[in-house]
Design an enzyme around this catalytic site. Structure first.
Site, PDB file in Angstrom:
ATOM      1  N   SER A 146       0.226   9.957   7.233  1.00 18.88           N
ATOM      2  CA  SER A 146       1.526   9.665   6.619  1.00 18.88           C
ATOM      3  C   SER A 146       1.992  10.911   5.871  1.00 18.88           C
ATOM      4  O   SER A 146       1.211  11.846   5.654  1.00 18.88           O
ATOM      5  CB  SER A 146       1.333   8.497   5.648  1.00 18.88           C
ATOM      6  N   TYR A 159      -2.318   3.533  -1.103  1.00 19.45           N
ATOM      7  CA  TYR A 159      -1.896   3.984   0.238  1.00 19.45           C
ATOM      8  C   TYR A 159      -2.002   5.510   0.325  1.00 19.45           C
ATOM      9  O   TYR A 159      -2.482   6.060   1.323  1.00 19.45           O
ATOM     10  CB  TYR A 159      -0.458   3.513   0.466  1.00 19.45           C
TER      11      TYR A 159
END
Ligand code: NDP
Length: 255
Positions: A146, A159
């Site tokens: 990401s 995350y």
């Protein structure tokens, strides 16, 4: 030239592929010639996704399991062994988001996010790589990172830690498996239009921020990740190992 990107005769497992980025990647790998195995937590939505690909003439099968459940993952691989299905390509895509400031985040939610986004990649790749090494046929591991593999963002601490971990786990995999002709790499998608981002897409201020902070001035589409996935799954990347390729419209370039 076309053989460089040809996946004919290869079998690709894409975790979390009942929808979103995973489904687009599975379809893209199938279009490049791979037999694909779809996965998600629900048997019904996995079966529907398999039917969508089969209807287009692609070779697809599915298996629902929780990627954080080590015994369920081991059972799936044992079944593919029995069925004579060698998994040559793994895309560790399954993931979840959970937004809360770190000072309010419960340990159980931290753990769930780390397990689903990071530990799962270890669990699944371990089963696949053991078999690739034993077969001596090499293989491909593609982990989905990401922008948060590189940049911190508020309210997504677990995350961010997980996706940062994905970048380094990919390097660790390369260190151990490159000699067995296994290429482990990662893709770092930018802001992509999927269910995961529904609350952000519907938030006018966030939508405007995504567009203004990105030199491409727009969200990405799941299918825009396909080219990179096919490259990393194909002979074209036979000497590429331990890299994370950001497909983000240029967001990190101007950070
Ligand atoms: P979606 O929420 O649209 O889809 C997530 C998929 O993962 C679903 O198929 C879901 O299964 C599956 N999944 C979730 N938990 C598990 C589990 N425990 N076991 C098996 N499958 C599971 O997400 P995206 O398509 O947006 O995201 C895919 C990946 O890309 C994730 O790793 C995400 O972090 C990453 N990513 C996404 C970005 C974006 O902007 N969208 C940006 C950067 C990275 P089910 O259908 O059964 O719920």
């Amino acid at each position: 030239m076309t053989q460089l990107f040809d996946l004919s005769g290869r079998t690709a497992l894409v975790t979390g592929s009942a929808r979103g980025i995973g489904f687009a990647l599975a379809e893209g790998l199938a279009a490049a010639g791979a037999n694909v195995i779809l996965n998600g937590t629900r048997a019904d939505t996995v079966a529907e996704a398999v039917a969508r690909l089969s209807d287009k003439g692609f070779n697809a099968q599915g298996r629902a399991f929780d990627v954080t459940d080590e015994s369920a993952v081991a059972e799936a691989f044992a079944q593919w062994d029995k069925d004579g299905v060698p998994v040559d390509i793994v895309v560790n895509n399954a993931g979840i988001q959970f937004r809360k400031p770190l000072v309010e985040l419960e340990l159980s939610d931290w753990q769930r996010v780390i397990d689903t986004n990071l530990t799962s990649a270890f669990i699944v790749a371990k089963q696949a790589a053991r078999r690739m090494i034993a077969r001596g046929t090499g293989g491909k591991i593609i982990n989905i990172g990401s922008l948060t593999s590189e940049a911190g963002r508020a309210t997504v601490g677990a995350y961010t830690a997980a996706k940062g971990g994905i970048k380094m786990l990919t390097r660790a995999m390369s260190a151990e498996w490159a000699a067995s002709d296994i290429q482990a790499n990662a893709i770092g998608p930018g802001y992509i239009l999927t269910d995961m981002n529904k609350p952000l897409i519907e938030n006018a201020a966030f939508d405007a921020w995504v567009k203004s902070s990105n030199p491409s001035q727009r969200w990405g589409k799941p299918e825009e990740l396909v080219g990179t996935a096919v490259y990393l799954a194909s002979p074209a990347s036979s000497y590429v190992n331990g890299q994370i390729i950001y497909v983000d419209g240029g967001w990190l370039a101007v950070l």
